[in-house]
Structure formats: C-alpha cells, structure tokens
Design a protein around this motif. Structure first.
Motif, PDB file in Angstrom:
ATOM      1  N   THR A  70       0.837  -1.202   0.000  1.00 47.92           N
ATOM      2  CA  THR A  70       0.000   0.000   0.000  1.00 47.92           C
ATOM      3  C   THR A  70       0.868   1.247   0.000  1.00 47.92           C
ATOM      4  O   THR A  70       0.635   2.176  -0.774  1.00 47.92           O
ATOM      5  N   GLY A  71       1.869   1.261   0.855  1.00 48.56           N
ATOM      6  CA  GLY A  71       2.760   2.415   0.955  1.00 48.56           C
ATOM      7  C   GLY A  71       3.502   2.715  -0.332  1.00 48.56           C
ATOM      8  O   GLY A  71       3.737   3.872  -0.667  1.00 48.56           O
ATOM      9  N   ASN A  95      -4.740  -3.156   4.089  1.00 49.18           N
ATOM     10  CA  ASN A  95      -4.716  -2.094   3.085  1.00 49.18           C
ATOM     11  C   ASN A  95      -5.682  -0.975   3.437  1.00 49.18           C
ATOM     12  O   ASN A  95      -5.356   0.205   3.286  1.00 49.18           O
ATOM     13  N   ALA A  98      -4.065   1.090   6.272  1.00 52.50           N
ATOM     14  CA  ALA A  98      -2.868   1.814   5.825  1.00 52.50           C
ATOM     15  C   ALA A  98      -3.215   2.925   4.839  1.00 52.50           C
ATOM     16  O   ALA A  98      -2.631   4.016   4.900  1.00 52.50           O
ATOM     17  N   SER A  99      -4.163   2.686   3.940  1.00 53.10           N
ATOM     18  CA  SER A  99      -4.499   3.714   2.953  1.00 53.10           C
ATOM     19  C   SER A  99      -5.140   4.927   3.617  1.00 53.10           C
ATOM     20  O   SER A  99      -4.887   6.060   3.209  1.00 53.10           O
ATOM     21  N   ILE A 102      -2.287   6.901   5.214  1.00 53.09           N
ATOM     22  CA  ILE A 102      -1.530   7.632   4.195  1.00 53.09           C
ATOM     23  C   ILE A 102      -2.315   8.839   3.704  1.00 53.09           C
ATOM     24  O   ILE A 102      -1.777   9.933   3.553  1.00 53.09           O
ATOM     25  N   GLU A 103      -3.604   8.636   3.472  1.00 51.23           N
ATOM     26  CA  GLU A 103      -4.437   9.717   2.932  1.00 51.23           C
ATOM     27  C   GLU A 103      -4.549  10.903   3.889  1.00 51.23           C
ATOM     28  O   GLU A 103      -4.543  12.052   3.463  1.00 51.23           O
ATOM     29  N   LYS A 105      -2.450  11.706   6.505  1.00 48.26           N
ATOM     30  CA  LYS A 105      -1.245  12.083   7.249  1.00 48.26           C
ATOM     31  C   LYS A 105      -0.949  13.575   7.162  1.00 48.26           C
ATOM     32  O   LYS A 105      -0.386  14.145   8.084  1.00 48.26           O
ATOM     33  N   ARG A 106      -1.387  14.214   6.102  1.00 47.94           N
ATOM     34  CA  ARG A 106      -1.124  15.649   5.947  1.00 47.94           C
ATOM     35  C   ARG A 106      -1.894  16.494   6.969  1.00 47.94           C
ATOM     36  O   ARG A 106      -1.574  17.644   7.203  1.00 47.94           O
ATOM     37  N   ILE A 113      -4.287  11.176  11.053  1.00 47.22           N
ATOM     38  CA  ILE A 113      -4.113   9.724  11.149  1.00 47.22           C
ATOM     39  C   ILE A 113      -4.922   9.144  12.311  1.00 47.22           C
ATOM     40  O   ILE A 113      -5.679   8.189  12.140  1.00 47.22           O
TER      41      ILE A 113
END
Length: 149
Positions: A70-71, A95, A98-99, A102-103, A105-106, A113
């Motif tokens: 995924t990363g 997945n 984790a997705s 990732i999406e 994290k900003r 997160i």
C-alpha cells in the motif's frame, strides 16, 4: 423525473463486470494469498514454533506485506486484477487501514491519522465484534439448554 436521471447516471458510472472472469480471478488470487499464508505457517511450524506462534507470525507477515505494498502504491494494480481476491483476506483489511493513514497524514498525527485511520475498517471491526458477540451469546444459550455437547 429526478429519480430517472439519477438511475441513468448510476448506470453510466457503474463499471460493467464480466462475472465469470472476475470471479475466477478473485478466486485464483485469493487462493494464492491463502496458499502463501499456508506455506508461511508450515515453514514456521516446521521450525518448531507452537501452533499459535506460527499463526501469529504468518498473520504479521501478511499484514506487513500488505501495508508495504500500500505504501509503495502497488495495491491498485493488484486489485485491478484480483478484485475481491485481494480485498477479502486479511491483506485487504491491512490495506484499508494503511491507505487511510496515508491519505490523512497531511492533517497531522492526531486529527489526521489518529481520527481517520479506521474510517474504512471501522465498520468491519464494529460489525464483526457485534456479530461475534451475538453468535457467542446464542452459542452460550445453546450450551446451557444442552442442545450441543
């Protein structure tokens, strides 16, 4: 009138699926993931690990591999081929978590997160827990009545 337009729009954007081929690819790829898991389990067990530890290591490797895929952005091509064959086993659950991480994290560690990591997997956890508690209660009652030994 709005309902007809909506229905027409839904039909336009809904992907057309060739059932037999899609089912076969999902079955094949899900089976391959399960075979990989079984090979890992057998290997750990043959090294003298107890059953539970071998299971845990197998699960850990499958989850870690899915998170790494995924990363690195490699899950999308796999899912295009495998479909539910990748998404149904534990690899799909990893997945989904984790997705989301990732999406979002900003938006930061806590409000991004921390609050969104289970956006997709949360309902699975909730309904899985509720369903298992319900079936556990039913099983307990059946044991108390004496229907099952």
């Amino acid at each position: 009138m709005e309902k007809q337009e909506y229905q027409k729009r839904v039909e336009q954007v809904t992907p057309k699926v060739k059932s037999a081929g899609t089912f076969f690819k999902a079955f094949l790829s899900g089976g391959i993931i399960c075979v990989i898991g079984q090979i890992l389990y057998n290997w750990f067990y043959s090294m003298g690990m107890p059953h539970l530890i071998a299971n845990n290591y197998t699960t850990l490797i499958l989850i870690t591999t899915s998170i790494l895929l995924t990363g690195f952005g490699l899950v999308s091509p796999i899912v295009k081929f495998a479909g539910a064959g990748y998404l149904v086993p534990i690899t799909g659950f990893a997945n989904s978590v984790a997705s989301c991480a990732i999406e979002f994290k900003r938006e930061g560690q806590v409000f991004g997160i921390g609050s969104q990591i289970f956006a997709i997997a949360g309902p699975v956890i909730l309904y899985g827990t509720v369903t298992s508690a319900l079936f556990g209660a039913i099983y307990y009652v059946i044991l108390q009545i004496g229907w099952v030994g």
